[in-house]
Each structure stands twice: as C-alpha cells, then as structure tokens.
Motif scaffolding. Structure first.
Motif, PDB file in Angstrom:
ATOM      1  N   ALA A 173      -7.511   6.987   9.530  1.00  0.00           N
ATOM      2  CA  ALA A 173      -8.497   7.256  10.579  1.00  0.00           C
ATOM      3  C   ALA A 173      -7.920   6.899  11.953  1.00  0.00           C
ATOM      4  O   ALA A 173      -8.174   7.586  12.951  1.00  0.00           O
ATOM      5  N   THR A 174      -7.123   5.820  11.991  1.00  0.00           N
ATOM      6  CA  THR A 174      -6.497   5.401  13.246  1.00  0.00           C
ATOM      7  C   THR A 174      -5.480   6.440  13.718  1.00  0.00           C
ATOM      8  O   THR A 174      -5.382   6.718  14.919  1.00  0.00           O
ATOM      9  N   ALA A 175      -4.759   7.029  12.774  1.00  0.00           N
ATOM     10  CA  ALA A 175      -3.786   8.064  13.144  1.00  0.00           C
ATOM     11  C   ALA A 175      -4.493   9.236  13.829  1.00  0.00           C
ATOM     12  O   ALA A 175      -3.991   9.791  14.800  1.00  0.00           O
ATOM     13  N   VAL A 176      -5.662   9.564  13.342  1.00  0.00           N
ATOM     14  CA  VAL A 176      -6.395  10.716  13.894  1.00  0.00           C
ATOM     15  C   VAL A 176      -6.966  10.393  15.270  1.00  0.00           C
ATOM     16  O   VAL A 176      -6.858  11.186  16.208  1.00  0.00           O
ATOM     17  N   ARG A 177      -7.547   9.227  15.425  1.00  0.00           N
ATOM     18  CA  ARG A 177      -8.221   8.892  16.685  1.00  0.00           C
ATOM     19  C   ARG A 177      -7.308   8.224  17.718  1.00  0.00           C
ATOM     20  O   ARG A 177      -7.621   8.212  18.912  1.00  0.00           O
ATOM     21  N   GLY A 178      -6.227   7.618  17.226  1.00  0.00           N
ATOM     22  CA  GLY A 178      -5.310   6.952  18.155  1.00  0.00           C
ATOM     23  C   GLY A 178      -5.726   5.532  18.500  1.00  0.00           C
ATOM     24  O   GLY A 178      -4.985   4.804  19.156  1.00  0.00           O
ATOM     25  N   THR A 179      -6.921   5.143  18.087  1.00  0.00           N
ATOM     26  CA  THR A 179      -7.378   3.762  18.264  1.00  0.00           C
ATOM     27  C   THR A 179      -7.803   3.239  16.894  1.00  0.00           C
ATOM     28  O   THR A 179      -8.151   4.034  16.006  1.00  0.00           O
ATOM     29  N   LEU A 180      -7.790   1.934  16.710  1.00  0.00           N
ATOM     30  CA  LEU A 180      -8.157   1.366  15.408  1.00  0.00           C
ATOM     31  C   LEU A 180      -9.530   1.905  14.998  1.00  0.00           C
ATOM     32  O   LEU A 180     -10.505   1.773  15.758  1.00  0.00           O
ATOM     33  N   SER A 181      -9.608   2.517  13.817  1.00  0.00           N
ATOM     34  CA  SER A 181     -10.820   3.242  13.414  1.00  0.00           C
ATOM     35  C   SER A 181     -10.969   3.215  11.910  1.00  0.00           C
ATOM     36  O   SER A 181      -9.988   3.019  11.182  1.00  0.00           O
ATOM     37  N   SER A 182     -12.178   3.458  11.444  1.00  0.00           N
ATOM     38  CA  SER A 182     -12.394   3.657  10.015  1.00  0.00           C
ATOM     39  C   SER A 182     -12.802   5.112   9.809  1.00  0.00           C
ATOM     40  O   SER A 182     -13.192   5.791  10.765  1.00  0.00           O
ATOM     41  N   PRO A 183     -12.720   5.601   8.561  1.00  0.00           N
ATOM     42  CA  PRO A 183     -13.102   6.999   8.315  1.00  0.00           C
ATOM     43  C   PRO A 183     -14.521   7.299   8.806  1.00  0.00           C
ATOM     44  O   PRO A 183     -14.806   8.430   9.218  1.00  0.00           O
ATOM     45  N   ALA A 184     -15.390   6.302   8.814  1.00  0.00           N
ATOM     46  CA  ALA A 184     -16.767   6.522   9.268  1.00  0.00           C
ATOM     47  C   ALA A 184     -16.828   6.903  10.750  1.00  0.00           C
ATOM     48  O   ALA A 184     -17.811   7.486  11.217  1.00  0.00           O
ATOM     49  N   ASP A 185     -15.770   6.575  11.499  1.00  0.00           N
ATOM     50  CA  ASP A 185     -15.745   6.908  12.929  1.00  0.00           C
ATOM     51  C   ASP A 185     -15.370   8.363  13.192  1.00  0.00           C
ATOM     52  O   ASP A 185     -15.451   8.829  14.328  1.00  0.00           O
ATOM     53  N   LEU A 186     -14.889   9.049  12.149  1.00  0.00           N
ATOM     54  CA  LEU A 186     -14.387  10.419  12.384  1.00  0.00           C
ATOM     55  C   LEU A 186     -15.525  11.420  12.421  1.00  0.00           C
ATOM     56  O   LEU A 186     -16.503  11.285  11.708  1.00  0.00           O
TER      57      LEU A 186
ATOM     58  N   ASN B 134       0.820  -1.219   0.000  1.00  0.00           N
ATOM     59  CA  ASN B 134       0.000   0.000   0.000  1.00  0.00           C
ATOM     60  C   ASN B 134       0.855   1.272   0.000  1.00  0.00           C
ATOM     61  O   ASN B 134       0.577   2.215   0.738  1.00  0.00           O
ATOM     62  N   GLY B 135       1.879   1.315  -0.850  1.00  0.00           N
ATOM     63  CA  GLY B 135       2.725   2.506  -0.901  1.00  0.00           C
ATOM     64  C   GLY B 135       2.651   3.230  -2.240  1.00  0.00           C
ATOM     65  O   GLY B 135       3.562   3.968  -2.599  1.00  0.00           O
ATOM     66  N   ARG B 136       1.570   2.976  -2.999  1.00  0.00           N
ATOM     67  CA  ARG B 136       1.447   3.611  -4.308  1.00  0.00           C
ATOM     68  C   ARG B 136       0.604   4.892  -4.216  1.00  0.00           C
ATOM     69  O   ARG B 136       0.022   5.184  -3.184  1.00  0.00           O
ATOM     70  N   ILE B 137       0.551   5.635  -5.309  1.00  0.00           N
ATOM     71  CA  ILE B 137      -0.048   6.969  -5.266  1.00  0.00           C
ATOM     72  C   ILE B 137      -1.511   6.930  -4.804  1.00  0.00           C
ATOM     73  O   ILE B 137      -1.951   7.774  -4.018  1.00  0.00           O
ATOM     74  N   GLU B 138      -2.269   5.941  -5.274  1.00  0.00           N
ATOM     75  CA  GLU B 138      -3.688   5.891  -4.870  1.00  0.00           C
ATOM     76  C   GLU B 138      -3.844   5.667  -3.370  1.00  0.00           C
ATOM     77  O   GLU B 138      -4.788   6.165  -2.760  1.00  0.00           O
ATOM     78  N   ASP B 139      -2.900   4.904  -2.801  1.00  0.00           N
ATOM     79  CA  ASP B 139      -2.953   4.659  -1.355  1.00  0.00           C
ATOM     80  C   ASP B 139      -2.716   5.964  -0.604  1.00  0.00           C
ATOM     81  O   ASP B 139      -3.392   6.259   0.382  1.00  0.00           O
ATOM     82  N   LEU B 140      -1.740   6.728  -1.091  1.00  0.00           N
ATOM     83  CA  LEU B 140      -1.433   8.002  -0.437  1.00  0.00           C
ATOM     84  C   LEU B 140      -2.609   8.973  -0.606  1.00  0.00           C
ATOM     85  O   LEU B 140      -2.978   9.692   0.327  1.00  0.00           O
ATOM     86  N   ARG B 141      -3.200   8.977  -1.792  1.00  0.00           N
ATOM     87  CA  ARG B 141      -4.357   9.860  -2.027  1.00  0.00           C
ATOM     88  C   ARG B 141      -5.509   9.517  -1.086  1.00  0.00           C
ATOM     89  O   ARG B 141      -6.133  10.398  -0.500  1.00  0.00           O
ATOM     90  N   ALA B 142      -5.787   8.224  -0.973  1.00  0.00           N
ATOM     91  CA  ALA B 142      -6.924   7.792  -0.148  1.00  0.00           C
ATOM     92  C   ALA B 142      -6.718   8.195   1.306  1.00  0.00           C
ATOM     93  O   ALA B 142      -7.635   8.706   1.966  1.00  0.00           O
ATOM     94  N   ALA B 143      -5.492   8.006   1.804  1.00  0.00           N
ATOM     95  CA  ALA B 143      -5.211   8.358   3.196  1.00  0.00           C
ATOM     96  C   ALA B 143      -5.234   9.877   3.383  1.00  0.00           C
ATOM     97  O   ALA B 143      -5.740  10.382   4.389  1.00  0.00           O
ATOM     98  N   ALA B 144      -4.689  10.601   2.401  1.00  0.00           N
ATOM     99  CA  ALA B 144      -4.643  12.070   2.500  1.00  0.00           C
ATOM    100  C   ALA B 144      -6.055  12.648   2.547  1.00  0.00           C
ATOM    101  O   ALA B 144      -6.328  13.604   3.282  1.00  0.00           O
ATOM    102  N   GLU B 145      -6.946  12.055   1.769  1.00  0.00           N
ATOM    103  CA  GLU B 145      -8.337  12.504   1.731  1.00  0.00           C
ATOM    104  C   GLU B 145      -8.973  12.426   3.128  1.00  0.00           C
ATOM    105  O   GLU B 145      -9.734  13.301   3.534  1.00  0.00           O
ATOM    106  N   VAL B 146      -8.620  11.355   3.852  1.00  0.00           N
ATOM    107  CA  VAL B 146      -9.171  11.169   5.203  1.00  0.00           C
ATOM    108  C   VAL B 146      -8.540  12.151   6.192  1.00  0.00           C
ATOM    109  O   VAL B 146      -9.212  12.706   7.065  1.00  0.00           O
ATOM    110  N   ILE B 147      -7.265  12.358   6.039  1.00  0.00           N
ATOM    111  CA  ILE B 147      -6.511  13.087   7.071  1.00  0.00           C
ATOM    112  C   ILE B 147      -6.515  14.603   6.837  1.00  0.00           C
ATOM    113  O   ILE B 147      -6.180  15.386   7.729  1.00  0.00           O
TER     114      ILE B 147
END
Lengths: 465, 196
Positions: free
Chosen positions: A452-465, A349-362
């Motif tokens: 999402a986990t980075a933001v909340r500090g616990t295992l999470s999905s974007p729906a939890d934010l 999961n180190g390709r551009i789409e992976d980074l885009r998807a995570a950036a969108e959340v964060i």
C-alpha cells in the motif's frame, strides 16, 4: 513433572550433563552461509579437524548475492572472494551447497524449511541470529557466532546453558489487514529489544494457532529482535501438512512415527514458564517502526513520539538520537511519512504467502512515481512458484523491480542498498542505523503495508487505497 | 585463546544504550574471510561521521576497557563485533546488560564482558570523563572491578571463568567426550533428516 516444549526438546538433545558445566547439546541441523563460516572452516584446517557430520550440514549463498545478473561473476572482489571461499570450503569438507544459479539457492532460513529439513523437535543452528525462524516448527533453533559454527562443524554439539522460558499468548483472532508481522512488532514494542534476553519465547494462543506456517515463521524470525535467542510454536496439523511430501520429510511408517513423536512435544498442561505475556489480538492493528531499533514502533494510526513521552532518561536519549537520525519530527502522523523505496523480501517476509499478499494489494495499481519498489523472493523456489502464479507479472506491471533470491536490501552487504538520507518501508527485520546502506532510514512494515505504501508513496495500509 | 587473569588499563566511556552489532561493525566489513584486522571497522560509521564520538577524542586513545550502556551487542550474531573490539585493543567491556549472542561470542573469544549495576556504570563514566587517565582494573581472579574509590564484585560462572583463565579451546574440551557423542548418535531416531 509438567514441562514446556523448550524443556522437552532440550532434554532430548543432552549428550552429556555434568555438575558445574554447561550441558553438551546435540545439533540436528547446521545451516551454513558465506559470511559467518570462513573463519570457522579455517579453524578446522589449522587444527586438522574434519566436519564430523557433513550429512547434517547444508550451505547456501545469500548475504552477498547480487539480485540482478545473478549468474554473472560478482563485481565486488571482496564479496566474490567470500563466495569463492564458501564454495572451496564446502568442496574440501564435503558439505552440500546450493550456490547462485541453483534452484534450491536462497536465504538460508527460507531454504531449510522448504526442503523439509526443518522439522519439529530438532535442534537447528546457524551463524545467523534469524535462525529463530525455524522455531515455527517446534524446533529449538538459535543463532550462533563463528566460534560456535566451528564447534558444531567439528563436534556436532554445543556446550550450552539452558534458556529460561517465556510464554507470549495472543488471545482471540486477528482483525482484517493485521498480519504476523504486526503481532511480532507489537510484541517487541511491548517487551523491548532486551525483554527476551536469556529466554526462549513460546508463542501460543488462538491467533497463533490460526496462523499459516509461513506466518508463524515471520513471528519466530523476529524473536531475536526482542532479545530472545529462540522462538517456538507447538507443532500441530498446520505444521504436519506443511512438512508432508517435502524432499526431506519422513515417509511411510517413518512419517507416522515422526508425527507421533512430534505430537508429544507441546507444552504440558500445568507447566510453568519463567515469564508470561498476554496480548489480545483484537487490540492489534498494522504496526510500523519510527526509530532505529525494532522496539521503536507504533500503530500506523499513531504518530512519531517525542522524547518526553518516555519515562527513563536512557529512553529519552535514544529517542532523541533516533529522531535525529531518521529525520523525523515528534508528532508527525505516521501516515504522512513519505518513502523513496519499498523493499519486499528477506527471511522475515520473503516467502510465497508474503508475495501473494502484497501482489493482491498492488494488482491493477501502480507504484507511485517517485518510489522504487524491490520485490526479492526469499529463494529461487519461491521465485519459480511466484512466476507460476503470475505474481511476477503483477509486480512488473505495477512498476516494481522483480529480482533474484537473496538477502538483498535487508542488510548492506550486496548492491541493493539505500543511499544516504533515503527512506524505506521494508518488510525486513532491522531498522538499525545504516542497516540498509550508510545513512539509510528504515521503517519496518508488513507486506500489506509495504504494498500500500508503494502505491501511495507514504506509509499506508491497504484500507487507505 | 589468550589467558585472562587480571587486566588494568584506561577506559573509554560509551554513553549509549542498545548499541547493536551493526554499529559495532557495519556489514560491509563482514565480507572478509580473515580472522584478524577488523579494527578499522569498529564503530566505523560513528567514527567517520561524528567528530565528538568518544573514539575520536585523543584523550581516550589507547583505552582497553570499554564502558557501555545497557543492552550492548544486540542484533546480528556476527562474531566480527568481538574481533573488531579485540583488534582495536579492548580487553574487557563493562555494561549493565548484554545481548545473549554477543555475550556468548565474547566469552568464547576471550573478551571479558562484565555485568555491573547501572549506577556503577554511571559512576565509572563520570570518573573516566573527568579524568581520562583513570585506570580501571578488571580482576577475573577475584571477580572484581576496581577503580579509584570503587571495588565492585561481578558474577561469572565458575566454568566460564576457568576456561578464560586457562585460555582453553572449547572444541578440544568437547572432543574429550567423543564417546558420549557417538553413543548419543547411536540412539537418534532413524527418521531424523539428513542433507545428503
């Protein structure tokens, strides 16, 4: 006779077939990195053998790469020797190398596809089990050991016994927030870490067809975690669009000839697989691991299982051992598990789409105070593209560390490691004991769950934010 | 490669299944460029952290046959796992099932990996734990594993068996067919990609 894709690609590469012997298989592309090649080149030297086809071989530096100060000499003398050895070997034997500092350097399984070297119908090998990644293009791609690396360098062939074939069909469409990573983690949990042994897995069905090329690579990448040497997906317009125009893609009349051939590779109607697994995409949700092998996973909505949830004594024992190592109590909801580190990167999961998807959340959010987030592009090209799109700024603004390209925290061979007892949510592929550093505890997750986990500090999905 | 015909030695019972190659030899030992001397990396984390780990028990010192649980050698393709086992002194491994890459690597390098029924493995574990001096024979000639009260045949294809018995180098065997490789190359598609 109707044949599967794997059987077709195999048949096209048989150099020699003799009764009572393995087939001698031609290898179209050999990817090389610093860890599994030194002893192979040394073997060539001792036997006074050249590399038969340097023009079908390419090397990059990835496992040992420090993702900070990439241009400074590597501090660890043993790592530095391994890198220097690769450089000398490539120079002595005429192999093209993308060293640290080069724009085409990166994780070997990100570099091959992005250069357009990975194409449908090819045989691709590398001294790395995640070579299965390249099967996303309809190539037969599998990891090999160092003896076989030497064999391919010397002969451009491998003696191989045919694989059995398995179809994993994912019907229907994925729900919002469910990714390729969740598909493959669910597949591994379903068939087990040994379920694919002896097989090449062909992924098919609507949900697979709807995946982008990069998402398909994520699925095929982790075939090995199900025990399968190789995973494959039939090439289609998505594949051709991805390859077209890349540096090593065929051009002009060659392109048309290549596409015509590639279109013939898909499994014939009525071809029989040795084993079939069917999954309904609607049943899938964000998936995470709780244990110390990739098959020990559960839906993020679930809880840590108890040893007595399993039927076999061996599974009960391995669950007990895993829970002790992971420092987890049975019954704990997965969402209550707190992490110290989030790792976004790797050949999974180190390709551009992976980074885009995570950036969108964060975007516009902050990494939780007590959490460290590492964002490690899979290649320098990915890093460059991410910077062009402003993703680096998004991650930095959130408080994440933005790094250079390499294998990084996927495995403990470079400075990016967990400390004993630290816990990570990681987009990589293995949660083995000590994999990310001695005593480190790993939960495998998708890029969306990582963010999402980075933001909340616990295992999470974007729906939890 | 050393020839393998018949080996008799004491055994080490490793009562774990799903032993991945990161456990057999952690990544930090993979930075070396040599082909020998990997014995210190073998099961390094377990040897360092668990006094009860089987290789820390003096009664199993000097064992040459490793008896492991199912799915031995999963994960990374590192052939260092095979080298570490051999450098430590193991000549053969007995288990119900192996990961494919590990098995391939072992048979290339002359470490005989034998597949035996789970029940047989259990009996061997019990026997060896009860008496660590028990000797186990791995007989490639007869494709048979023997221990007191046990004689179990195992499968191994004739080609691999022949290679191991003769100690033959795969590369030299393949190079006998260079003309066929030349002929294959002459018919490859002109648009096949090259790296340089």
């Amino acid at each position: 006779m109707a044949r599967t894709m794997a059987e077709k690609v195999w048949a096209e590469h048989v150099v020699r077939r003799a009764e009572g012997e393995p087939d001698l298989l031609y290898i179209d592309l050999h990817l090389v990195h610093e860890v599994t090649s030194p002893q192979a080149f040394e073997g060539l030297r001792l036997a006074n053998r050249p590399v038969r086809r340097p023009d079908l071989t390419i090397a990059t530096e990835d496992h040992n790469v420090p993702t900070e100060n990439i241009l400074a000499p590597i501090a660890d003398p043993v790592s530095r020797t391994q890198i220097d050895t690769l450089r000398k070997n490539c120079s002595d034997f005429g192999v093209r190398l993308h060293p640290m500092g080069d724009i085409d350097q990166g994780i070997v399984h990100v570099v091959g596809p992005q250069l357009g070297l990975t194409q449908p119908g090819m045989t691709v090998v590398c001294g790395d089990s995640h070579t299965s990644t390249h099967g996303a293009f309809g190539a037969l791609a599998f990891g090999i050991g160092t003896s076989q690396v030497e064999h391919v360098l010397a002969t451009q062939t491998l003696p191989m016994t045919p694989f059995k074939t398995m179809a994993v069909t994912v019907n229907g469409s994925l729900n919002e927030g469910v990714t390729a990573k969740d598909i493959i983690l669910a597949v591994i949990a379903r068939i087990g870490t040994g379920g694919g042994q002896g097989y090449v897995i062909e992924y098919r069905g609507e949900a697979i067809r709807e995946l982008s090329m990069e998402a398909r690579m994520t699925v095929c990448n982790m075939s090995i975690e199900a025990g399968a040497r190789a995973g494959m997906i039939a090439p289609d317009d998505t594949t051709f669009a991805y390859i077209k125009g890349r540096p090593h893609a065929p051009q002009g009349a060659d392109w048309d000839a290549a596409v015509a051939h590639w279109q013939s590779l898909g499994t014939d109607d009525g071809a029989a697989y040795d084993h079939e697994v069917v999954i309904d995409a609607a049943d899938l949700s964000p998936f995470v691991t709780w244990g110390t092998n990739p098959g020990q996973g559960v839906a993020l909505d679930g809880a840590v299982p108890a040893p007595e949830d399993f039927a076999s004594p061996a599974q009960r024992a391995s669950t007990e051992k895993a829970l002790a190592y992971m420092g987890l109590q049975a019954g704990t909801p997965m969402r209550d598990i707190r992490v110290d580190t989030v790792f976004l990167g790797s050949c999974t999961n180190g390709r551009i789409e992976d980074l885009r998807a995570a950036a969108e959340v964060i975007k516009g959010r902050k990494v939780a105070d007590d959490v460290r987030m590492l964002v490690v592009p899979g290649s320098m090209r990915v890093k460059e593209q991410a910077a062009d799109e402003g993703l680096d700024a998004v991650f930095r603004a959130a408080g994440a560390e933005w790094r250079e390209a390499g294998c990084s925290m996927c495995l403990g061979m470079n400075p990016d490691q967990l400390k004993p007892g630290e816990r990570s949510a990681s987009t990589s592929n293995r949660n083995f004991e000590g994999r990310q550093g001695k005593g480190g505890r790993t939960h495998l997750v998708s890029p969306l769950v990582a963010a999402a986990t980075a933001v909340r500090g616990t295992l999470s999905s974007p729906a939890d934010l | 490669m050393e020839k393998f015909t018949v080996h008799t030695g004491r055994a080490v019972p490793l009562r774990y299944s799903n032993v991945d190659t990161d456990q057999i030899i952690p990544a930090v030992y993979l930075k070396r460029v040599s082909r020998t001397g990997f014995e210190d990396g073998l099961f390094a984390a377990w040897r360092a952290n668990d006094p009860e780990f089987v290789l820390n028990k003096p009664e199993f010192e000097g064992g040459t046959v490793l008896i492991a649980g199912s799915d031995f050698g999963t994960g990374s393709s590192r052939e260092h796992a095979v080298w570490a086992l051999q450098d430590y002194g193991f000549k053969a491994v007995l288990a119900p099932r192996y990961a494919d890459i590990f098995r391939g690597n072992s048979l290339k390098g002359g470490l005989l990996t034998v597949v035996l029924d789970e029940q047989v493995i259990e009996r061997l574990w019990d026997m060896v734990e009860a008496d660590p001096a028990t000797e186990v024979t791995v007989d490639l000639e007869r494709r048979e594993v023997r221990a007191p009260g046990i004689a179990e045949s195992f499968e191994l294809d004739d080609y691999t068996r022949w290679r191991l018995r003769e100690g033959l180098d795969d590369i030299a065997l393949t190079l006998r067919h260079t003309e066929e490789i030349d002929a294959f190359e002459a018919r490859r598609a002109s648009w096949s990609p090259v790296t340089q």
